[in-house]
Write a protein that holds these residues in place. Structure first.
Motif, PDB file in Angstrom:
ATOM      1  N   GLU A 382      25.428  14.077  32.382  1.00  0.00           N
ATOM      2  CA  GLU A 382      24.836  15.508  32.193  1.00  0.00           C
ATOM      3  C   GLU A 382      25.603  16.610  32.516  1.00  0.00           C
ATOM      4  O   GLU A 382      26.121  16.502  33.820  1.00  0.00           O
ATOM      5  N   LEU A 383      26.224  17.206  31.445  1.00  0.00           N
ATOM      6  CA  LEU A 383      27.367  18.057  31.710  1.00  0.00           C
ATOM      7  C   LEU A 383      26.735  19.495  32.004  1.00  0.00           C
ATOM      8  O   LEU A 383      26.073  20.289  31.125  1.00  0.00           O
ATOM      9  N   GLU A 384      26.802  20.151  33.285  1.00  0.00           N
ATOM     10  CA  GLU A 384      26.811  21.513  33.297  1.00  0.00           C
ATOM     11  C   GLU A 384      28.040  22.421  33.373  1.00  0.00           C
ATOM     12  O   GLU A 384      28.890  21.970  33.708  1.00  0.00           O
ATOM     13  N   THR A 385      27.950  23.560  32.645  1.00  0.00           N
ATOM     14  CA  THR A 385      29.034  24.389  32.644  1.00  0.00           C
ATOM     15  C   THR A 385      28.750  25.853  33.606  1.00  0.00           C
ATOM     16  O   THR A 385      27.501  26.387  33.731  1.00  0.00           O
ATOM     17  N   ILE A 386      29.634  26.296  34.347  1.00  0.00           N
ATOM     18  CA  ILE A 386      29.359  27.279  35.319  1.00  0.00           C
ATOM     19  C   ILE A 386      30.437  28.451  35.222  1.00  0.00           C
ATOM     20  O   ILE A 386      31.907  28.373  35.446  1.00  0.00           O
ATOM     21  N   PRO A 387      30.292  29.568  34.305  1.00  0.00           N
ATOM     22  CA  PRO A 387      31.485  30.340  34.028  1.00  0.00           C
ATOM     23  C   PRO A 387      31.457  31.345  35.470  1.00  0.00           C
ATOM     24  O   PRO A 387      30.620  31.501  35.928  1.00  0.00           O
ATOM     25  N   VAL A 388      32.918  31.730  35.422  1.00  0.00           N
ATOM     26  CA  VAL A 388      33.194  32.677  36.532  1.00  0.00           C
ATOM     27  C   VAL A 388      33.749  33.836  36.037  1.00  0.00           C
ATOM     28  O   VAL A 388      34.473  33.908  35.281  1.00  0.00           O
ATOM     29  N   ARG A 389      33.255  35.047  36.794  1.00  0.00           N
ATOM     30  CA  ARG A 389      33.656  36.178  36.270  1.00  0.00           C
ATOM     31  C   ARG A 389      35.148  36.473  36.914  1.00  0.00           C
ATOM     32  O   ARG A 389      35.239  37.077  37.925  1.00  0.00           O
ATOM     33  N   ASP A 390      36.313  36.013  36.129  1.00  0.00           N
ATOM     34  CA  ASP A 390      37.598  36.265  36.561  1.00  0.00           C
ATOM     35  C   ASP A 390      37.996  37.559  36.888  1.00  0.00           C
ATOM     36  O   ASP A 390      38.014  38.449  35.869  1.00  0.00           O
ATOM     37  N   ARG A 391      38.531  37.862  37.886  1.00  0.00           N
ATOM     38  CA  ARG A 391      38.813  39.146  38.246  1.00  0.00           C
ATOM     39  C   ARG A 391      40.314  39.255  38.829  1.00  0.00           C
ATOM     40  O   ARG A 391      40.786  38.250  39.313  1.00  0.00           O
ATOM     41  N   LEU A 392      40.994  40.211  38.708  1.00  0.00           N
ATOM     42  CA  LEU A 392      42.367  40.437  39.028  1.00  0.00           C
ATOM     43  C   LEU A 392      42.390  40.459  40.575  1.00  0.00           C
ATOM     44  O   LEU A 392      43.048  40.063  41.373  1.00  0.00           O
ATOM     45  N   ASP A 393      41.454  41.516  41.091  1.00  0.00           N
ATOM     46  CA  ASP A 393      41.427  41.764  42.365  1.00  0.00           C
ATOM     47  C   ASP A 393      40.580  40.728  43.384  1.00  0.00           C
ATOM     48  O   ASP A 393      39.508  40.148  42.758  1.00  0.00           O
ATOM     49  N   PRO A 394      41.245  40.204  44.239  1.00  0.00           N
ATOM     50  CA  PRO A 394      40.690  38.974  45.019  1.00  0.00           C
ATOM     51  C   PRO A 394      39.182  39.441  45.580  1.00  0.00           C
ATOM     52  O   PRO A 394      38.860  40.468  45.868  1.00  0.00           O
ATOM     53  N   ASP A 395      38.264  38.321  45.205  1.00  0.00           N
ATOM     54  CA  ASP A 395      36.873  38.472  45.467  1.00  0.00           C
ATOM     55  C   ASP A 395      36.589  37.194  45.750  1.00  0.00           C
ATOM     56  O   ASP A 395      37.353  36.185  45.979  1.00  0.00           O
ATOM     57  N   ASP A 396      34.990  36.930  45.722  1.00  0.00           N
ATOM     58  CA  ASP A 396      34.656  35.709  46.313  1.00  0.00           C
ATOM     59  C   ASP A 396      33.967  34.760  45.060  1.00  0.00           C
ATOM     60  O   ASP A 396      33.080  33.993  45.240  1.00  0.00           O
ATOM     61  N   SER A 397      34.678  35.237  43.642  1.00  0.00           N
ATOM     62  CA  SER A 397      33.837  34.855  42.782  1.00  0.00           C
ATOM     63  C   SER A 397      33.749  33.172  42.488  1.00  0.00           C
ATOM     64  O   SER A 397      32.855  32.496  42.276  1.00  0.00           O
ATOM     65  N   TRP A 398      35.056  32.710  43.109  1.00  0.00           N
ATOM     66  CA  TRP A 398      35.353  31.208  42.707  1.00  0.00           C
ATOM     67  C   TRP A 398      34.607  30.614  43.972  1.00  0.00           C
ATOM     68  O   TRP A 398      34.122  29.563  43.728  1.00  0.00           O
ATOM     69  N   ALA A 399      34.670  31.133  45.098  1.00  0.00           N
ATOM     70  CA  ALA A 399      33.751  30.684  46.058  1.00  0.00           C
ATOM     71  C   ALA A 399      32.126  30.514  45.698  1.00  0.00           C
ATOM     72  O   ALA A 399      31.548  29.577  46.285  1.00  0.00           O
ATOM     73  N   GLU A 400      31.760  31.560  45.191  1.00  0.00           N
ATOM     74  CA  GLU A 400      30.329  31.658  44.714  1.00  0.00           C
ATOM     75  C   GLU A 400      29.974  30.513  43.777  1.00  0.00           C
ATOM     76  O   GLU A 400      28.975  29.924  43.663  1.00  0.00           O
ATOM     77  N   ALA A 401      31.058  30.327  42.975  1.00  0.00           N
ATOM     78  CA  ALA A 401      30.768  29.339  41.884  1.00  0.00           C
ATOM     79  C   ALA A 401      30.646  27.996  42.570  1.00  0.00           C
ATOM     80  O   ALA A 401      30.051  27.060  42.263  1.00  0.00           O
ATOM     81  N   ALA A 402      31.655  27.798  43.808  1.00  0.00           N
ATOM     82  CA  ALA A 402      31.598  26.539  44.428  1.00  0.00           C
ATOM     83  C   ALA A 402      30.265  26.301  45.115  1.00  0.00           C
ATOM     84  O   ALA A 402      29.746  25.207  45.049  1.00  0.00           O
ATOM     85  N   HIS A 403      29.665  27.368  45.699  1.00  0.00           N
ATOM     86  CA  HIS A 403      28.248  26.952  46.460  1.00  0.00           C
ATOM     87  C   HIS A 403      27.313  26.823  45.140  1.00  0.00           C
ATOM     88  O   HIS A 403      26.366  26.035  45.334  1.00  0.00           O
ATOM     89  N   THR A 404      27.357  27.345  43.907  1.00  0.00           N
ATOM     90  CA  THR A 404      26.587  27.098  42.872  1.00  0.00           C
ATOM     91  C   THR A 404      26.704  25.519  42.537  1.00  0.00           C
ATOM     92  O   THR A 404      25.629  24.864  42.310  1.00  0.00           O
ATOM     93  N   ALA A 405      27.910  25.032  42.493  1.00  0.00           N
ATOM     94  CA  ALA A 405      28.069  23.567  42.055  1.00  0.00           C
ATOM     95  C   ALA A 405      27.627  22.487  43.191  1.00  0.00           C
ATOM     96  O   ALA A 405      26.991  21.714  42.868  1.00  0.00           O
ATOM     97  N   GLN A 406      27.781  23.141  44.525  1.00  0.00           N
ATOM     98  CA  GLN A 406      27.037  22.219  45.503  1.00  0.00           C
ATOM     99  C   GLN A 406      25.611  21.834  45.399  1.00  0.00           C
ATOM    100  O   GLN A 406      25.264  20.908  45.442  1.00  0.00           O
ATOM    101  N   ARG A 407      24.958  22.921  44.770  1.00  0.00           N
ATOM    102  CA  ARG A 407      23.437  22.942  44.727  1.00  0.00           C
ATOM    103  C   ARG A 407      23.166  21.759  43.750  1.00  0.00           C
ATOM    104  O   ARG A 407      21.966  21.305  43.661  1.00  0.00           O
ATOM    105  N   SER A 408      24.099  21.476  42.737  1.00  0.00           N
ATOM    106  CA  SER A 408      23.813  20.684  41.724  1.00  0.00           C
ATOM    107  C   SER A 408      23.695  19.097  42.140  1.00  0.00           C
ATOM    108  O   SER A 408      23.772  18.275  41.386  1.00  0.00           O
TER     109      SER A 408
END
Length: 598
Positions: A382-408
């Motif tokens: 069962e494959l889930e895809t989680i897009p990340v709003r990739d930005r040049l300036d450092p932010d927490d987008s990838w950490a937020e995606a990690a927390h989304t993945a943890q909940r699955s």
């Protein structure tokens, strides 16, 4: 129009000869000439006699009449000694045309001098009228004029008329050079004379687009070092055809289109024999610019979208070559790797749920998610895809995606970003509660800075690359030479790509008469069969990208392995595919199977 004092060509680094041809056909070395290495071609003697028969005082032209792609810049002028008239012939080797003209553009400019229409030019060259129109537009831009007649005038003024003509000589009889050719053609063929020509050549220059600015900086160092090592090795062996190879580096920001556009234009003004490039977000801009000049363009963006662009117009992009299999292999290979681990009993997944977390900013990136979704269903995932709003300036987008993945509560998660900083942010956040999930990264851990960013937290991480340096004798020997030269171990991908790319280019140059004949060089590249440190390279494929072992070829002598590594004991251990693997999968230390037993 301004020209250098010594004419349109740089003669300082090129060999030259001078000779005096009398009206009776006798040839004598000019008093100041000391050269002696190759016979004066009979055709040039006949042209000198045609010059005298027409009573001309001076002509300048380019000559390619020796049956090779080599060009000579030739000047013939009247010389009088008492009652004796002679033609003073001087010539020099031309490797770089002025104004950034390509050889094909030179041919078309010559036909414009003859007054031919676009349709006539297309027929003479065996190309389409549309192709000719495009070339004429480029030529006018390079000459900085707005009409075909102005191109013809400027070309004559600069001696940019190439002989032999590609259309009937009658098209040129109104010109001095045309009358000379007509008179020369009325003479019987002559044997070569005893005057000798000395030809020397300047270095072969490679323009290199390297993303030393911005977030690809650490990987760019790998690209620069790999290419430098290859250049040094080739030059120690005498270069190519006795010519030294040199690299002109243009620093770019991989994310900045303006930076890329300026850099490629700057390199093209320097008239290199080829351009190389790492991965760039706006790689099509560089590809289009190089291809418009007919320039071989050797890039390492693993992009199926670029391959489709090239395949859509193979004539226009005949000089474009992709030094890796396509990125669309990443997601399907993730599915097949997990399936093999599960079915072989090496891993017992905690569930059937898996995910791909992927960047969404670079338009040229296509990880093959659609194909992966189909493969996942067929394999029972069962494959889930989680897009990340990739930005040049450092932010927490990838950490937020990690927390989304943890909940699955996943059995495995793939990180779809090529940048170590994105991967490091995701892994740190995900490992706060990883459960039993495997962490599988795409490409980024190949860059040495990844290990420095995560240190012990990298242990057990799986990662894959469409092209990686093998752990065999060839790859190990390369790594030793690299470390000896740069006092650091190479990364597992782009150092090897850059190293192999220079050797492949040098191989192609060694197979042609003139390395500046772009079409000839591209034809040789298309025939490439080369075993490098990153596997086997061939380009006679869809979009001129290399083959992927197991995806587009089952022959390891023609394809590159989609290499899967695991970080074990702080080292990148190649665990798949066979026969290149040097180790086996180990359960990661954060999982119950990987924790040390009491």
């Amino acid at each position: 129009m301004n020209h250098p004092d010594d004419g349109p060509f740089d003669r300082r680094a090129s060999g030259a000869f001078e000779a005096r041809v009398s009206s009776d056909g006798e040839v004598h070395a000019a008093p100041q000439s000391t050269t002696a290495s190759a016979a004066l071609p009979a055709e040039l003697v006949d042209l000198a006699l045609g010059f005298l028969a027409e009573g001309l005082t001076r002509v300048e032209f380019l000559w390619a009449g020796d049956g090779t792609s080599r060009l000579l810049g030739v000047t013939i002028q009247k010389s009088t000694r008492g009652d004796d008239e002679a033609a003073h012939v001087s010539a020099h080797r031309v490797d770089v045309l002025p104004l950034g003209l390509t050889r094909r553009e030179l041919d078309i400019a010559t036909l414009l001098v003859g007054g031919l229409s676009n349709a006539d030019i297309a027929e003479a060259l065996g190309v389409s009228g549309r192709t000719v129109t495009t070339h004429v537009d480029h030529i006018m831009r390079k000459f900085a004029v707005s009409s075909r007649s102005a191109v013809a005038t400027a070309a004559l003024d600069m001696g940019l008329t190439v002989l032999p003509f590609l259309s009937p000589a009658s098209d040129f009889e109104r010109l001095r050079v045309g009358r000379m050719v007509r008179s020369a053609g009325q003479r019987a063929p002559r044997r070569p004379h005893g005057v000798r020509i000395s030809l020397t050549a300047p270095p072969l220059r490679i323009g290199a687009l390297i993303p030393l600015q911005g977030r690809a900086h650490h990987d760019a160092v790998e690209m620069l070092n790999g290419a430098t090592l290859a250049l040094e090795e080739i030059n120690r062996r005498g270069g190519v055809q006795g010519r030294e190879l040199r690299m002109d580096v243009a620093e770019v920001d991989a994310d900045d289109s303006h930076s890329i556009r300026q850099a490629v234009e700057r390199l093209l003004r320097q008239a290199p024999a080829a351009i190389t490039s790492g991965y760039l977000a706006d790689q099509p801009t560089a590809l289009e610019a190089a291809s418009s000049e007919g320039m071989p363009f050797l890039h390492a963006s693993a992009s199926v979208r670029l391959a489709r662009l090239v395949a859509g117009d193979e004539n226009r992009f005949r000089g474009a070559f992709q030094f890796s299999p396509n990125d669309s292999d990443y997601a399907p290979s993730y599915i097949s790797f997990l399936t093999e681990l599960r079915d072989s009993g090496q891993w017992v997944p905690s569930s059937s749920r898996i995910a791909i977390v992927h960047q969404s900013r670079w338009e040229i990136v296509d990880l093959g998610i659609r194909a992966a979704q189909q493969a996942a269903v067929a394999a029972g995932w069962e494959l889930e895809t989680i897009p990340v709003r990739d930005r040049l300036d450092p932010d927490d987008s990838w950490a937020e995606a990690a927390h989304t993945a943890q909940r699955s509560h996943l059995a495995a998660v793939m990180i779809g970003s090529y940048f170590p900083s994105d991967n490091a942010q995701f892994i740190r956040a995900f490992q706060t509660a990883p459960g039993e999930a495997l962490i599988y990264s795409s490409y980024a851990p190949s860059v040495p800075i990844f290990h420095a960013m995560l240190r012990d937290a990298a242990e057990g991480v799986l990662w894959a690359t469409t092209t990686g340096t093998y752990s065999d004798s060839v790859g190990i020997a390369f790594a030793r030479r690299y470390e000896q030269r740069f006092s650091r171990a190479p990364g597992r991908s782009h150092a090897g790509i850059a190293y192999d790319r220079i050797h492949i280019l040098a191989q192609a140059w060694g197979q042609v008469e003139n390395p500046h004949d772009c079409d000839d060089v591209s034809a040789r590249l298309l025939e490439t069969r080369y075993r490098g440190v990153n596997g086997a390279y061939t380009f006679d494929t869809f979009g001129h990208s290399t083959r992927s072992l197991g995806q587009t070829s089952v022959d390891p002598s023609l394809a590159q392995a989609h290499a899967t590594f695991q970080i074990q004991g702080g080292r990148d251990i190649l665990i798949s595919p066979q026969p290149y693997a040097s180790g086996r999968f180990r359960p990661p230390p954060w999982t119950s199977a990987g924790r040390p037993r009491a």
